[in-house]
Design an enzyme around this catalytic site. Sequence first.
Site, mmCIF file in Angstrom:
data_model
loop_
_atom_site.group_PDB
_atom_site.id
_atom_site.type_symbol
_atom_site.label_atom_id
_atom_site.label_comp_id
_atom_site.label_asym_id
_atom_site.label_seq_id
_atom_site.Cartn_x
_atom_site.Cartn_y
_atom_site.Cartn_z
ATOM 1 C CE LYS A 203 -4.129 1.770 2.414
ATOM 2 N NZ LYS A 203 -5.055 1.502 3.537
ATOM 3 C CB SER B 108 -8.280 3.394 2.407
ATOM 4 O OG SER B 108 -7.428 2.837 3.399
ATOM 5 C CB SER C 105 -8.412 0.684 5.375
ATOM 6 O OG SER C 105 -9.071 1.923 5.390
#
Lengths: 456, 457
Positions: free
Chosen positions: B75, B150, B174
Amino acid sequence: MNIKIGFEVHQQIATRRKMYCNCPTNYQDVPPNTNVCPICTGMPGAKPLPPNQRAVEAAVEIALMLGCRVYTNQTIYIQRKHYDYPDLPSGYQRTSLPLAGGGSLLGVRIREIHLEEDPGQYDPLGGNVDYNRSGIPLVEIVTEPDMKSPEEARNFLRALVRVLEYTGKVRPEAGGAMRADVNISLEGGGRVEVKNVNSIKGAYRALRYEVIRQREKLKRGLGVERETRAFLESQMVTVPMRVKETEEDYRYIPDPDIFPLILDEGWVEKIRERMAEPPHLRESRLISEYKITRAAAEVIVSERELADLYEAVAREVDPKLVAIWFRTRLKKVLNYMKLRAADIKFTPAQLAGLLRMVRDRQLTPEQGELVLRELAKHPAEPEKIIARLGLFPIKREELLPIIARVIEENQKAVEDYRSGKEEAINFLTGKVLQLTGRRADPREITRLLIEKIGKK
Amino acid sequence: MAEGTLAKLARIRGGELSAAENVASALERIQELDRRINSFIELNPNALAEAEAVDRKIKRGERVGKLAGLTIGIKSNINVAGLRATCASRTLQNYVSPYDAEVIKRIRAEDGIIIGMNNMDEFACGSSGETSAFGPTDNPAAPGHIPGGSSSGGAAAIAARLCDLCLGTDTGGSIRNPASHCGIVGLKPTYGLVPRQGLIDLGMSLDQIGPLSADVAGTALLLETIAGRSDNECIMLKVDRVNYSELLREKSLKGMRIGISEKFSELTDPAIMKVIDGQIEKLRDLGAEIVEVDLPNLERGLSAYYLIVSVEFFSGTRKFDGRKYGRRIEDVCGEEVLRRILRGRYISQKEYRGKFYQRALQVRTLVRRELLAAFERVDVIVGPTVPKLPHRLGTKITPMEMYAYDYLTVPANLAGICAGVVNAGRVNGIPVGLQVQGRVLGEPEVLRVMQALEAAG
């Protein structure tokens, strides 16, 4: 007129590593931005390491020496104090809630003690920031507004610096490591805070300036409003800071990346046991224990190592004699050689040996001072130094002919003395002293001279 | 069904599939598919060379790490030296990391190959993957729908089989939210189990890094690589490394007490609940005892969460002042990031502290106590992950509608417990994930339940 003065003093703690990372702290000795890492430059994603225990310990010791109560066995949050300035890499400064409070020094109450971290150094002209200093631990000492004049404030700061130096855990004041925010209000006026004060002298000057400025305003009925001002060292004046800077809300939050401090009571007691005796308390003890004058005690406690040396020597020789020597001849020699007590290389036993000889009149005080000077330069047993310098006391049989000769050769001075010019005797004494190679005691010479001249 | 993580690992270790081939085929797939999915922001130019180094080790018969040659997406809020940690934001679009996050060091030490940086909601602020400054990510498991967020890029990359494993982050769901929408496996570890050194802040008291993968074994493998004590960080649990893969050998659920709550069906779309209830029946069949637990304040967590996260995010973003990393965050960020910064700035004012932030912390304590009390009666709590189905990409929804995706995931973050997600089935062709919440350091039980369901199919 009623004046109230208080301080927030910031002093760097002399740790090897920074507060929340392992970077070295010798920021003044290295090129800009070399003692840095992702943590102390606040790189995205960098998290603080656990707080430097040595810094916590130093702050606790300082608190104890100032007679504070340390807040043990409770959570002390490290807070984030937000403000926007180029020297602050993360946009906030980490500052602990008070870890101690309720102390006093010279009758000034110490409100609270915090741990903080230093920001970097911003050069507004070049637009550069040097982060070498960023993250160096600071102790913040907040007083109540208990000082009533700039002079009293100056005395307090001197005493405070002496306490801090006694811990051996702060950076020497000479390095500009002390910074203070000064609060001052006059009766009938608002409280004014002066920032940017970097020395005791600076604090004194800023206060003197503020007293005059505020007094004049009050006299003319203008009133003094509550504000924050900056001290301009070069011009010795204070100027208002922009309103924006003073009305800031720091939006404190506990730092989510650091566990709150919890100071263990047993650990604090251990620090108390092994910490140095605070200078102001040591001064009173020396006076009562050794029956010496306050003036001498003041000089002796001015440096921790000097006081340690005094007590070691005073155990061997008459403490009063030692005190007189510390206050006069030793202080003179150290000043002359620009030595700090910490730099002294000779041993207490060597100094005690020397003073014993002076006490037993094997050496004159003047000769003793010569030996002391040598001792400070090249430490050795006093006997060896005396032999090297050829300093043995002159024998009476040797002295008397010299006195006779000086009287013979300086008849005018003799006459002067007889006709009432007292100072003529000093001239004659000097002559004799010179001829003996300074081996005779001047007091003894004078006595013998008067004896002779009177006899005639 | 594609090949499992462990089977592929065995082939690489056995020399049947080279790490370089594995990386090359991942890069080819990304080349081919990611223009449409948009799950990567940047690829690691050294990936092939790193894989070749692993192959040389294997050839020489040297010991290789437990991730040998597997491709791993990261990420974009995690620092990987030499790659950009953009947080999918304009303010960090040119920020090249000068250092490896602690989790990256651990992955490298186990010979995992960082394949690239995944797309995400900007600064992890979002539950749809649409707030990225690098454009939205598509859902490979339900094309045209949001992948969730996310950790949108990571979940989508796994769902499209663009790489073997991904690291996501979970502050309020997330990892779990996109894992649910994309039909894959993900796990938010217990707060303090995985080091955060090198993770760019959202809500520091809630953030955790965790794995995303196609199967439970992959999640266990990546978790055991990154979890465990670090002395380089304050807020960490002092726990040693745990071999989660080893613990997964226990297949039975006999004697396990599994909690369910009526609260979940109150808050959740009935169609989703139907799929979840089917899975609960399966758990009963596998030998688990199903127990009702009471979670009366569960939904209060959401507003407390958004207050806490906003204050911490405001604080954490003060360094993006425009002096060091591109432009000032407020000048270039998207709406949701700005909304959170402004909210955080507003409620952290001196005069509102008691009113908002302190109150939120009190609610957090309430939610935590409630969950911890429930865990005195059960080993895990199962239920839905997201209360509603993902919307179609580009649909305009209000901030409150966006936040409502998080009702069921934020409690685990507030309580600091762990929670994993495994696919439970589909509704209208869209994947739905079952959430398994465990107690503090309850990862072994959570993984065990997830694995049992996965095996039951």
